[in-house]
Write an enzyme that holds these catalytic residues in place. Sequence first.
Site, PDB file in Angstrom:
ATOM      1  CE  LYS A  14      -2.197  -0.983   3.833  1.00  7.63           C
ATOM      2  NZ  LYS A  14      -1.635  -2.258   4.301  1.00  7.63           N
ATOM      3  NE  ARG A  89      -4.360  -1.228   9.577  1.00  7.68           N
ATOM      4  CZ  ARG A  89      -3.341  -0.707   8.905  1.00  7.68           C
ATOM      5  NH1 ARG A  89      -3.414   0.519   8.453  1.00  7.68           N
ATOM      6  NH2 ARG A  89      -2.259  -1.425   8.692  1.00  7.68           N
ATOM      7  NE  ARG A 128       8.220  -1.934   6.096  1.00  6.49           N
ATOM      8  CZ  ARG A 128       6.967  -1.551   5.910  1.00  6.49           C
ATOM      9  NH1 ARG A 128       6.667  -0.713   4.931  1.00  6.49           N
ATOM     10  NH2 ARG A 128       6.001  -2.000   6.688  1.00  6.49           N
ATOM     11  NE  ARG A 134       6.391   0.247   9.778  1.00  5.08           N
ATOM     12  CZ  ARG A 134       5.270   0.128   9.083  1.00  5.08           C
ATOM     13  NH1 ARG A 134       5.155   0.731   7.934  1.00  5.08           N
ATOM     14  NH2 ARG A 134       4.271  -0.592   9.552  1.00  5.08           N
ATOM     15  NE  ARG A 146       2.441  -4.673  11.065  1.00  3.42           N
ATOM     16  CZ  ARG A 146       3.572  -4.506  10.378  1.00  3.42           C
ATOM     17  NH1 ARG A 146       4.720  -5.001  10.856  1.00  3.42           N
ATOM     18  NH2 ARG A 146       3.578  -3.852   9.249  1.00  3.42           N
TER      19      ARG A 146
HETATM   20  P1  B4P Z   1       3.827  -1.847   2.301  1.00  3.50           P
HETATM   21  O1  B4P Z   1       2.683  -2.752   2.123  1.00  3.50           O
HETATM   22  O2  B4P Z   1       3.901  -0.696   1.370  1.00  3.50           O
HETATM   23  O3  B4P Z   1       3.722  -1.578   3.829  1.00  3.50           O
HETATM   24  P2  B4P Z   1       2.777  -0.589   4.594  1.00  3.50           P
HETATM   25  O4  B4P Z   1       1.920   0.253   3.705  1.00  3.50           O
HETATM   26  O5  B4P Z   1       3.689   0.144   5.417  1.00  3.50           O
HETATM   27  O6  B4P Z   1       1.745  -1.519   5.374  1.00  3.50           O
HETATM   28  P3  B4P Z   1       1.409  -1.658   6.912  1.00  3.50           P
HETATM   29  O7  B4P Z   1      -0.015  -2.158   6.926  1.00  3.50           O
HETATM   30  O8  B4P Z   1       2.414  -2.509   7.554  1.00  3.50           O
HETATM   31  O9  B4P Z   1       1.586  -0.269   7.620  1.00  3.50           O
HETATM   32  P4  B4P Z   1       0.679   0.894   8.201  1.00  3.50           P
HETATM   33  O10 B4P Z   1       1.611   2.014   8.262  1.00  3.50           O
HETATM   34  O11 B4P Z   1      -0.591   1.088   7.421  1.00  3.50           O
HETATM   35  O12 B4P Z   1       5.262  -2.515   2.092  1.00  3.50           O
HETATM   36  C1  B4P Z   1       5.837  -3.492   2.881  1.00  3.50           C
HETATM   37  C2  B4P Z   1       7.199  -3.886   2.321  1.00  3.50           C
HETATM   38  O13 B4P Z   1       7.019  -4.624   1.123  1.00  3.50           O
HETATM   39  C3  B4P Z   1       8.128  -2.735   1.960  1.00  3.50           C
HETATM   40  O14 B4P Z   1       9.403  -3.004   2.442  1.00  3.50           O
HETATM   41  C4  B4P Z   1       8.126  -2.707   0.438  1.00  3.50           C
HETATM   42  O15 B4P Z   1       9.372  -2.281  -0.092  1.00  3.50           O
HETATM   43  C5  B4P Z   1       7.879  -4.147   0.099  1.00  3.50           C
HETATM   44  N1  B4P Z   1       7.184  -4.304  -1.176  1.00  3.50           N
HETATM   45  C6  B4P Z   1       6.143  -3.562  -1.614  1.00  3.50           C
HETATM   46  N2  B4P Z   1       5.735  -3.987  -2.825  1.00  3.50           N
HETATM   47  C7  B4P Z   1       6.543  -5.062  -3.146  1.00  3.50           C
HETATM   48  C8  B4P Z   1       6.616  -5.944  -4.270  1.00  3.50           C
HETATM   49  N3  B4P Z   1       5.795  -5.822  -5.309  1.00  3.50           N
HETATM   50  N4  B4P Z   1       7.537  -6.924  -4.245  1.00  3.50           N
HETATM   51  C9  B4P Z   1       8.382  -7.058  -3.207  1.00  3.50           C
HETATM   52  N5  B4P Z   1       8.390  -6.241  -2.116  1.00  3.50           N
HETATM   53  C10 B4P Z   1       7.465  -5.254  -2.089  1.00  3.50           C
HETATM   54  O16 B4P Z   1       0.232   0.422   9.669  1.00  3.50           O
HETATM   55  C11 B4P Z   1       1.131   0.230  10.746  1.00  3.50           C
HETATM   56  C12 B4P Z   1       0.381   0.177  12.097  1.00  3.50           C
HETATM   57  O17 B4P Z   1      -0.259   1.473  12.367  1.00  3.50           O
HETATM   58  C13 B4P Z   1      -0.761  -0.826  12.229  1.00  3.50           C
HETATM   59  O18 B4P Z   1      -0.301  -2.113  12.582  1.00  3.50           O
HETATM   60  C14 B4P Z   1      -1.623  -0.163  13.363  1.00  3.50           C
HETATM   61  O19 B4P Z   1      -1.072  -0.411  14.637  1.00  3.50           O
HETATM   62  C15 B4P Z   1      -1.504   1.322  13.080  1.00  3.50           C
HETATM   63  N6  B4P Z   1      -2.595   1.860  12.241  1.00  3.50           N
HETATM   64  C16 B4P Z   1      -2.409   2.435  11.006  1.00  3.50           C
HETATM   65  N7  B4P Z   1      -3.607   2.813  10.490  1.00  3.50           N
HETATM   66  C17 B4P Z   1      -4.555   2.453  11.398  1.00  3.50           C
HETATM   67  C18 B4P Z   1      -5.986   2.556  11.416  1.00  3.50           C
HETATM   68  N8  B4P Z   1      -6.665   3.101  10.394  1.00  3.50           N
HETATM   69  N9  B4P Z   1      -6.665   2.086  12.500  1.00  3.50           N
HETATM   70  C19 B4P Z   1      -6.001   1.559  13.542  1.00  3.50           C
HETATM   71  N10 B4P Z   1      -4.646   1.417  13.586  1.00  3.50           N
HETATM   72  C20 B4P Z   1      -3.921   1.858  12.520  1.00  3.50           C
END
Ligand code: B4P
Length: 194
Positions: A14, A89, A128, A134, A146
């Site tokens: 994402k 979420r 990552r 992180r 998660r």
């Molecule tokens: P991403 O998938 O881009 O990771 P993310 O967006 O950071 O997802 P995440 O759900 O973990 O984080 P968020 O900040 O929303 O990429 C992951 C990795 O994969 C990267 O290293 C990337 O380089 C790699 N990658 C991507 N595409 C690839 C491909 N095609 N091939 C290979 N590798 C690839 O949430 C974090 C925390 O915040 C949650 O656990 C929660 O505690 C809190 N939170 C956030 N929003 C919330 C909400 N709305 N409600 C409640 N809690 C919330």
Amino acid sequence: MFNLILFGPPGSGKGTQSEKLISKYGLKHLSTGDLLRSEIARQTPLGLAVKSLMARGELVPDEIVIEMINSALDNNPQANGFLFDGFPRTNAQAEALDKLLNQKNTEIAIVLALQVSEQELIDRLLKRGLTSDRVDDRNEEVISARIAEYEKKTAAVAEHYRKYDKVKYVNGEGTIDEIFDLLCEQIDKKLKLA
Ligand code: B4P
């Protein structure tokens, strides 16, 4: 105004795809994960309140993230549209978002749901964790927590938008550019219909 939700489990790409999409379509990126991490980095009262929850891989309470999104919408009156990343979420967050957008006479145009196998999610996040600061990417137990939160509380959000026929599923495995092209295809189709 064109508003989209980029949806999918943790590690589905994402954040990665959001960066490319906002630059192509001129949307304002709203990532609740980034907003929360910025509160933690600045050691605000909100940041201190959510720090341990996030480190354990649990979701932050709905009221907190809904209020953050409410302020972000108010602070960006000139936006052409928003890309919501990591939000909503829960069903409560989805209902609150629909209401907030409705008050501004707009709505979600499309929900793009990235599909990635669980093993691939774990591999990506652990990778990552080796290079990023992180804390929630450092061990497999937190990553599994998660993914479990996603299955228990977040997967149902797709159902909420399926009722309105807004969800398009996209294969989230492949190169970043291949996945980007698939996402753009869906957005362009929707824009042509608008
Ligand atoms: P991403 O998938 O881009 O990771 P993310 O967006 O950071 O997802 P995440 O759900 O973990 O984080 P968020 O900040 O929303 O990429 C992951 C990795 O994969 C990267 O290293 C990337 O380089 C790699 N990658 C991507 N595409 C690839 C491909 N095609 N091939 C290979 N590798 C690839 O949430 C974090 C925390 O915040 C949650 O656990 C929660 O505690 C809190 N939170 C956030 N929003 C919330 C909400 N709305 N409600 C409640 N809690 C919330």
